[in-house]
Design a protein around this motif. Structure first.
Motif, mmCIF file in Angstrom:
data_model
loop_
_atom_site.group_PDB
_atom_site.id
_atom_site.type_symbol
_atom_site.label_atom_id
_atom_site.label_comp_id
_atom_site.label_asym_id
_atom_site.label_seq_id
_atom_site.Cartn_x
_atom_site.Cartn_y
_atom_site.Cartn_z
ATOM 1 N N TYR A 34 0.840 -1.204 0.000
ATOM 2 C CA TYR A 34 0.000 0.000 0.000
ATOM 3 C C TYR A 34 0.872 1.251 0.000
ATOM 4 C CZ TYR A 34 -3.415 3.509 1.373
ATOM 5 O OH TYR A 34 -4.201 4.642 1.401
ATOM 6 N N TYR A 35 1.893 1.237 0.827
ATOM 7 C CA TYR A 35 2.769 2.408 0.920
ATOM 8 C C TYR A 35 3.433 2.713 -0.425
ATOM 9 C CZ TYR A 35 6.514 5.545 2.284
ATOM 10 O OH TYR A 35 7.361 6.620 2.350
ATOM 11 N N LEU A 36 4.039 1.713 -1.030
ATOM 12 C CA LEU A 36 4.754 1.935 -2.294
ATOM 13 C C LEU A 36 3.812 2.338 -3.430
ATOM 14 C CD1 LEU A 36 7.375 -0.972 -2.184
ATOM 15 C CD2 LEU A 36 7.822 1.480 -1.941
ATOM 16 N N GLU A 37 2.603 1.831 -3.381
ATOM 17 C CA GLU A 37 1.637 2.155 -4.438
ATOM 18 C C GLU A 37 1.060 3.564 -4.293
ATOM 19 O OE1 GLU A 37 -1.304 -0.900 -4.255
ATOM 20 O OE2 GLU A 37 -0.154 -2.308 -5.507
ATOM 21 N N ASN A 38 1.134 4.129 -3.103
ATOM 22 C CA ASN A 38 0.458 5.404 -2.863
ATOM 23 C C ASN A 38 1.348 6.584 -2.491
ATOM 24 O OD1 ASN A 38 -2.684 4.854 -2.903
ATOM 25 N ND2 ASN A 38 -1.745 3.087 -1.898
ATOM 26 N N ILE A 39 2.553 6.340 -2.036
ATOM 27 C CA ILE A 39 3.370 7.453 -1.554
ATOM 28 C C ILE A 39 3.681 8.472 -2.661
ATOM 29 C CG2 ILE A 39 5.573 6.240 -1.896
ATOM 30 C CD1 ILE A 39 4.630 8.806 0.870
ATOM 31 N N ALA A 58 4.973 5.680 7.541
ATOM 32 C CA ALA A 58 6.145 6.547 7.486
ATOM 33 C C ALA A 58 6.664 6.869 8.880
ATOM 34 C CB ALA A 58 5.807 7.834 6.740
ATOM 35 N N MET A 59 5.748 7.138 9.796
ATOM 36 C CA MET A 59 6.144 7.466 11.162
ATOM 37 C C MET A 59 6.816 6.274 11.840
ATOM 38 S SD MET A 59 5.479 10.666 12.029
ATOM 39 C CE MET A 59 5.045 10.832 13.779
ATOM 40 N N LYS A 60 6.254 5.086 11.659
ATOM 41 C CA LYS A 60 6.857 3.902 12.258
ATOM 42 C C LYS A 60 8.244 3.647 11.677
ATOM 43 C CE LYS A 60 6.294 -1.056 13.015
ATOM 44 N NZ LYS A 60 5.402 -2.237 12.931
ATOM 45 N N ASP A 102 13.652 15.418 6.559
ATOM 46 C CA ASP A 102 14.598 15.287 5.453
ATOM 47 C C ASP A 102 14.097 14.267 4.429
ATOM 48 O OD1 ASP A 102 17.188 15.690 4.119
ATOM 49 O OD2 ASP A 102 17.618 13.649 4.767
ATOM 50 N N THR A 103 13.457 13.213 4.906
ATOM 51 C CA THR A 103 12.913 12.190 4.007
ATOM 52 C C THR A 103 11.749 12.731 3.192
ATOM 53 O OG1 THR A 103 13.573 10.400 5.509
ATOM 54 C CG2 THR A 103 11.862 9.902 3.882
ATOM 55 N N TYR A 104 10.871 13.493 3.835
ATOM 56 C CA TYR A 104 9.692 14.070 3.168
ATOM 57 C C TYR A 104 9.836 15.597 3.176
ATOM 58 C CZ TYR A 104 8.212 9.360 4.341
ATOM 59 O OH TYR A 104 8.168 7.994 4.473
ATOM 60 N N ASN A 105 10.770 16.061 2.360
ATOM 61 C CA ASN A 105 11.141 17.478 2.421
ATOM 62 C C ASN A 105 10.267 18.329 1.502
ATOM 63 O OD1 ASN A 105 12.497 19.897 2.812
ATOM 64 N ND2 ASN A 105 14.505 18.932 2.783
ATOM 65 N N PHE A 106 9.022 18.509 1.906
ATOM 66 C CA PHE A 106 8.081 19.304 1.117
ATOM 67 C C PHE A 106 8.508 20.767 1.055
ATOM 68 C CE2 PHE A 106 5.494 15.649 2.334
ATOM 69 C CZ PHE A 106 4.812 15.371 1.152
ATOM 70 N N SER A 117 14.165 8.293 -3.739
ATOM 71 C CA SER A 117 14.254 6.916 -3.236
ATOM 72 C C SER A 117 14.148 6.841 -1.715
ATOM 73 C CB SER A 117 15.566 6.270 -3.694
ATOM 74 O OG SER A 117 16.685 6.994 -3.205
ATOM 75 N N LYS A 118 14.636 7.864 -1.003
ATOM 76 C CA LYS A 118 14.573 7.814 0.459
ATOM 77 C C LYS A 118 13.135 7.857 0.968
ATOM 78 C CE LYS A 118 15.673 12.768 0.790
ATOM 79 N NZ LYS A 118 16.683 13.730 1.284
ATOM 80 N N ALA A 119 12.236 8.437 0.158
ATOM 81 C CA ALA A 119 10.822 8.472 0.538
ATOM 82 C C ALA A 119 10.084 7.228 0.081
ATOM 83 C CB ALA A 119 10.150 9.709 -0.053
ATOM 84 N N GLN A 120 10.731 6.409 -0.727
ATOM 85 C CA GLN A 120 10.104 5.187 -1.222
ATOM 86 C C GLN A 120 10.793 3.962 -0.603
ATOM 87 O OE1 GLN A 120 9.317 5.314 -5.556
ATOM 88 N NE2 GLN A 120 9.544 7.519 -5.461
ATOM 89 N N GLN A 121 11.727 3.334 -1.333
ATOM 90 C CA GLN A 121 12.363 2.130 -0.809
ATOM 91 C C GLN A 121 13.158 2.405 0.458
ATOM 92 O OE1 GLN A 121 11.754 -0.993 -2.018
ATOM 93 N NE2 GLN A 121 12.809 -1.657 -0.168
ATOM 94 N N GLY A 122 13.709 3.604 0.558
ATOM 95 C CA GLY A 122 14.460 3.960 1.764
ATOM 96 C C GLY A 122 13.597 3.868 3.009
ATOM 97 N N THR A 123 12.364 4.348 2.896
ATOM 98 C CA THR A 123 11.430 4.268 4.021
ATOM 99 C C THR A 123 11.023 2.825 4.281
ATOM 100 O OG1 THR A 123 10.572 6.507 3.747
ATOM 101 C CG2 THR A 123 9.115 4.903 4.800
ATOM 102 N N VAL A 124 10.814 2.053 3.237
ATOM 103 C CA VAL A 124 10.456 0.641 3.402
ATOM 104 C C VAL A 124 11.558 -0.097 4.150
ATOM 105 C CG1 VAL A 124 10.069 -1.547 2.183
ATOM 106 C CG2 VAL A 124 8.935 0.541 1.397
#
Length: 258
Positions: A34-39, A58-60, A102-106, A117-124
């Protein structure tokens, strides 16, 4: 039941396989999918925190699941970013918040913040490791702390950084046989004491780190016995016996300098 050191070693000797087992768990697999499909569909901070399932994942991953309810707090941190040293996240003692921003640097990247990648596979990857540690902690909190310290060790540059993280500080206090009350001492005094007993550069040395965590897990076992037999012995004789800790190791643990 295995003692703390043995349990830690069984996981640490092949982290890759341990993480593969975590990844294969049905709930983890579904949440990761779900995370990878929606982030990457997330284009704003508001959209991010509105998707509760996505946001909690993401928080976890960043070890902040206990703060997942504090959305206004996290929105403030995300809006201010980390480019300004005086931003909200940068001023927080707990650096996990700055890492999250830093990961989700809006603030810096706007709508494209989630394409990296840090917001995708990096977070996973972080989520899987975090879950591995949490699972270990259900059986033995000492194993979780050891795995966490092992993960954080390469980035530890000062004892002030250690004291800013309650889990890291607990490992060091345990390894130095210090009472919990020592945590209330003056920060500079604590750092000075740590520096007298440990060399900060040894923490990032794999061999020295291994010795340090062996000491930690052995002392944790003495204070928090895993075996029912050991627990009974502790009640009968007024102190826990050193189940799984050799006499040689007990003598070695009297040397406080690492």
């Amino acid at each position: 039941m295995l003692n703390t050191y043995t349990s830690y070693q069984l996981i640490a000797k092949d982290i890759g396989k341990a993480i593969d087992r975590v990844e294969a768990q049905p709930t983890v697999e579904r949440d990761t999918k779900y995370y990878l499909e929606n982030i990457t569909k997330v284009k704003s901070i508001e959209q991010f925190v509105k998707d509760d399932r996505l946001f909690k994942y993401a928080m976890k991953a960043h070890g902040l699941q206990d703060m997942a309810y504090a959305k206004a707090f996290m929105v403030k941190a995300l809006k201010e970013g980390i480019s300004d040293r005086d931003s909200f996240a940068n001023k927080l003692t707990d650096k996990r918040y700055a890492e999250f921003v830093d990961t989700y640097n809006f603030e810096a990247h706007g709508e494209t913040a989630t394409i990296f990648s840090k917001a995708q596979q990096g977070t996973v990857d972080k989520y899987l490791r975090q879950t591995l540690e949490e699972n270990a902690g259900k059986d033995n909190e000492g194993v979780r702390l050891a795995l966490y310290f092992q993960r954080k060790a390469p980035s530890i540059k000062s004892f002030y950084q250690v004291l800013a993280d309650p889990a890291l500080a607990k490992v060091v206090r345990t390894a130095l046989a210090l009472p919990e009350s020592f945590a209330s001492a003056d920060i500079d005094r604590q750092v000075k004491f740590f520096e007298e007993k440990l060399k900060i550069e040894n923490i990032s040395d794999p061999k020295k780190l291994g010795e340090f965590l062996k000491r930690f897990t052995s002392l944790w076992e003495i204070n928090n016995p895993s075996s029912p037999v050991q627990q009974s012995a502790g009640l009968l004789f007024g102190a826990p016996v050193s189940y799984g800790v050799s006499t040689d190791l007990m003598f070695a643990m009297q040397k406080l300098r690492f």
